[in-house]
Design an enzyme around this catalytic site. Structure first.
Site, PDB file in Angstrom:
ATOM      1  CB  CYS A 109      -0.907   0.034   1.220  1.00 40.32           C
ATOM      2  SG  CYS A 109      -1.850   1.574   1.267  1.00 40.32           S
ATOM      3  CB  SER A 113      -0.797   0.221   6.566  1.00 40.53           C
ATOM      4  OG  SER A 113      -1.859   0.781   7.309  1.00 40.53           O
TER       5      SER A 113
HETATM    6 FE    FE Z   1      -3.438   2.257   2.497  1.00 39.56          FE
END
Ligand code: FE
Length: 206
Positions: A109, A113
């Site tokens: 990502c 995250s």
């Molecule tokens: Fe993210």
């Protein structure tokens, strides 16, 4: 691929003393009556003890042993996982991507995250690190090598950038040495990192 987030880049804004800040937030929320201490304890228990990579591992092992399930999972993971009660809490929109002799998939990502929580639990700290988020896209093979993962030069490496709208789970290739095991035994081979793409399934430690 657009990368829109509903969490306002929360992770990059986290202070250096997160435990203190979390405690302060918890105190404010409970004092204001927005969250009860019992609810918080329950949520922590769920993520600490009940939800984790063992859930994703069972999905992978079933896909290895059940071609119809695998096909359905690759075609429409949301429906399959929803029917298994594995949607929600950052798992509403999930795509399963299959490693093959030609393609190795890895998941990142780049903004924060995003991660398929219902299948893998809480993301590891390295997944949230600036270094992984930046370098996974720029130099995926170098990053993979640092994890001890060396896709064959003939395999292309495909990096999937997770967003608030879409999370990814890697379906690793079943190791030849695991052939003949049933789904329950196969699940023991499936590591968390193999479902992120930064590792391989491993023979279980006895
Ligand atoms: Fe993210």
């Amino acid at each position: 691929m657009p990368h829109e987030h509903d969490d306002n880049n929360a992770h990059t804004l986290l202070p250096s003393e997160p435990a203190l800040r979390v405690r302060a937030l918890e105190t404010i929320l409970t004092r204001k009556g927005l969250v009860s201490a019992e609810t918080l304890t329950e949520i922590i228990d769920i993520y600490a003890h009940k939800i984790g990579p063992h859930i994703g591992a069972k999905i992978v092992a079933r896909a290895w042993t059940d071609p119809d399930f695998k096909q359905a999972l690759l075609t429409n993971a949301e429906t399959v996982l929803g029917e298994m009660g594995l949607a929600g809490r950052q798992g509403e929109h999930v795509q399963v991507v299959e490693n093959t002799a030609d393609i190795h998939n890895m998941v990142v990502c780049t903004l924060c995250s995003c991660y398929p929580w219902p299948l893998l639990g809480i993301p590891p700290s390295w997944y949230k690190s600036d270094a992984y988020r930046k370098r996974a896209v720029r130099e995926p093979r170098t990053v993979l090598a640092e994890f001890g993962m060396m896709p064959h030069p003939s395999q292309s490496v495909r990096v999937w950038d997770s967003t608030a709208e879409m999370r990814y789970l890697v379906l690793p290739m079943m190791p030849a040495a695991a052939a003949g095991c049933d789904a329950e035994a196969l699940a023991q081979w499936v590591t968390r990192d193999s479902m992120i793409g930064t590792g391989s399934p491993k023979a279980p430690q006895i």
